[in-house]
Design an enzyme around this catalytic site. Structure first.
Site, PDB file in Angstrom:
ATOM      1  N   ASP A  14       0.873  -1.176   0.000  1.00 35.67           N
ATOM      2  CA  ASP A  14       0.000   0.000   0.000  1.00 35.67           C
ATOM      3  C   ASP A  14       0.907   1.222   0.000  1.00 35.67           C
ATOM      4  O   ASP A  14       2.117   1.112   0.242  1.00 35.67           O
ATOM      5  CB  ASP A  14      -0.890  -0.020   1.246  1.00 35.67           C
ATOM      6  CG  ASP A  14      -1.898   1.142   1.291  1.00 35.67           C
ATOM      7  OD1 ASP A  14      -2.190   1.723   0.235  1.00 35.67           O
ATOM      8  OD2 ASP A  14      -2.370   1.469   2.393  1.00 35.67           O
ATOM      9  N   SER A  15       0.319   2.385  -0.240  1.00 42.15           N
ATOM     10  CA  SER A  15       1.100   3.622  -0.213  1.00 42.15           C
ATOM     11  C   SER A  15       1.543   3.970   1.205  1.00 42.15           C
ATOM     12  O   SER A  15       2.466   4.755   1.390  1.00 42.15           O
ATOM     13  CB  SER A  15       0.270   4.777  -0.791  1.00 42.15           C
ATOM     14  OG  SER A  15      -0.935   4.912  -0.066  1.00 42.15           O
ATOM     15  N   CYS A  77      -4.277  -1.402  -1.776  1.00 37.55           N
ATOM     16  CA  CYS A  77      -4.359   0.053  -1.962  1.00 37.55           C
ATOM     17  C   CYS A  77      -5.407   0.310  -3.030  1.00 37.55           C
ATOM     18  O   CYS A  77      -5.313  -0.244  -4.131  1.00 37.55           O
ATOM     19  CB  CYS A  77      -2.996   0.581  -2.399  1.00 37.55           C
ATOM     20  SG  CYS A  77      -2.977   2.309  -2.922  1.00 37.55           S
ATOM     21  N   GLU A 156      -6.164   8.078  11.697  1.00 38.14           N
ATOM     22  CA  GLU A 156      -4.763   8.095  12.125  1.00 38.14           C
ATOM     23  C   GLU A 156      -4.570   8.839  13.448  1.00 38.14           C
ATOM     24  O   GLU A 156      -3.591   8.605  14.150  1.00 38.14           O
ATOM     25  CB  GLU A 156      -3.884   8.668  11.010  1.00 38.14           C
ATOM     26  CG  GLU A 156      -3.855   7.748   9.798  1.00 38.14           C
ATOM     27  CD  GLU A 156      -2.748   8.044   8.813  1.00 38.14           C
ATOM     28  OE1 GLU A 156      -2.065   9.075   8.958  1.00 38.14           O
ATOM     29  OE2 GLU A 156      -2.563   7.230   7.888  1.00 38.14           O
ATOM     30  N   CYS A 188     -11.800   2.393   1.241  1.00 38.33           N
ATOM     31  CA  CYS A 188     -10.486   2.871   1.668  1.00 38.33           C
ATOM     32  C   CYS A 188     -10.017   1.929   2.761  1.00 38.33           C
ATOM     33  O   CYS A 188     -10.816   1.540   3.623  1.00 38.33           O
ATOM     34  CB  CYS A 188     -10.579   4.306   2.196  1.00 38.33           C
ATOM     35  SG  CYS A 188      -9.059   4.884   2.984  1.00 38.33           S
ATOM     36  N   HIS A 190      -8.334   2.400   5.324  1.00 40.47           N
ATOM     37  CA  HIS A 190      -8.434   2.937   6.689  1.00 40.47           C
ATOM     38  C   HIS A 190      -9.828   2.710   7.292  1.00 40.47           C
ATOM     39  O   HIS A 190      -9.989   2.655   8.506  1.00 40.47           O
ATOM     40  CB  HIS A 190      -8.171   4.449   6.706  1.00 40.47           C
ATOM     41  CG  HIS A 190      -6.735   4.842   6.640  1.00 40.47           C
ATOM     42  ND1 HIS A 190      -5.936   4.592   5.549  1.00 40.47           N
ATOM     43  CD2 HIS A 190      -5.943   5.488   7.539  1.00 40.47           C
ATOM     44  CE1 HIS A 190      -4.720   5.081   5.783  1.00 40.47           C
ATOM     45  NE2 HIS A 190      -4.701   5.620   6.975  1.00 40.47           N
TER      46      HIS A 190
END
Length: 270
Positions: A14-15, A77, A156, A188, A190
């Site tokens: 992933d990035s 990703c 985050e 996504c 996240h």
């Protein structure tokens, strides 16, 4: 396929740190497998890069992972899956799985009224990768797609049940409630961490499709059909590497993976 090749690790990238939600799902579904994860944190985010740049980055990471003998790769990703997956699949002689198709297929299986929502980053929504595949597989589907640029930062910051996060989610999800969607794709990596809060906002009757979980399930099916499953035995290991190790990366990695991790090694690709 030789027994020794079946014992090789699965690669995932992933990035940044978000793809570790996919690794977490892989770990639960395929406990015997070794996993090598690479977060391209030196070049994050991918969402504001051109498709050509994302393809170049993805090829460089594939070369790195292939150099470490992986038997399959998960592109954990959404942006890389949108722009580079088909190219990586054509160029590789091992299975390469993305996060978009498994999420779309799960959404179409789940929807009862044909009204599907997609929530993702600006880059993923703008790429129309989810929208195009949904319409390709079911032309009559009604889609409500919403870009939610604030959510990654909130995850985050660990504001998973913060009142501010709920207020922002209510704003982002309002068009979906208005469109009476019965299924929402969390597009996504996240977002699985926001699943309980999103469920509270949308109500118990809306199905939330977790791309991480569905990508792991697609990988498990692919390994089974290709005869690449590792023979059951001891618990597999997860190795995490990144192209840069920012201050909070280790803390976030442990939260996304849901377990304590050893030192993260910094590596170069490309």
């Amino acid at each position: 396929m030789s027994l020794s090749f079946r014992e090789q690790p699965i690669g995932a990238f992933d990035s940044g740190v978000g793809g570790l939600t996919v690794v977490h799902a892989m770990r639960r579904l395929l406990p015997a497998e070794d996993i090598l994860y690479l977060g391209d944190t030196a070049r994050v985010p991918y969402g504001n890069k051109s498709p050509d740049t994302i393809i170049r980055y993805s090829r460089e990471i594939m070369t790195y992972l292939r150099g470490h003998g992986v038997k399959a790769v998960v592109v954990a990703c959404n942006t890389a899956s949108a722009h580079a997956l088909s190219i990586l699949q054509k160029e590789a002689d091992i299975p390469v799985i993305g996060v978009i198709a498994p999420g779309v297929e799960a959404a179409l299986s789940a929807t009862r009224n044909g009204n599907v929502g997609i929530i993702g980053t600006q880059g993923t929504i703008a790429s129309k990768a989810y929208q195009d595949l949904l319409r390709q597989l079911r032309p009559g589907v009604n889609i409500t797609a919403v870009a939610a640029p604030l959510l990654v930062s909130l995850v985050e910051e660990d504001w998973l049940s913060h009142p501010a996060t709920q207020m922002i989610l209510e704003e982002y999800l309002a068009p979906m409630k208005a469109a009476q969607v019965d299924t929402v794709v969390l597009a996504c990596t996240h977002y699985p961490l926001l699943k309980p809060l999103a469920q509270r906002v949308l109500g118990p009757d809306v199905v939330l499709v977790d791309s991480a979980q569905n990508a792991a399930a697609a990988l498990a099916r692919k390994l089974e059909s290709a005869g690449l499953n590792r023979t059951a035995g001891s618990m597999g290991e997860t190795t995490i590497r990144s192209t840069d190790v920012p201050a909070q990366f280790h803390r976030l990695a442990e939260r996304f993976l849901g377990e304590n991790i050893k030192a993260i090694q910094q590596v170069s690709v490309g």
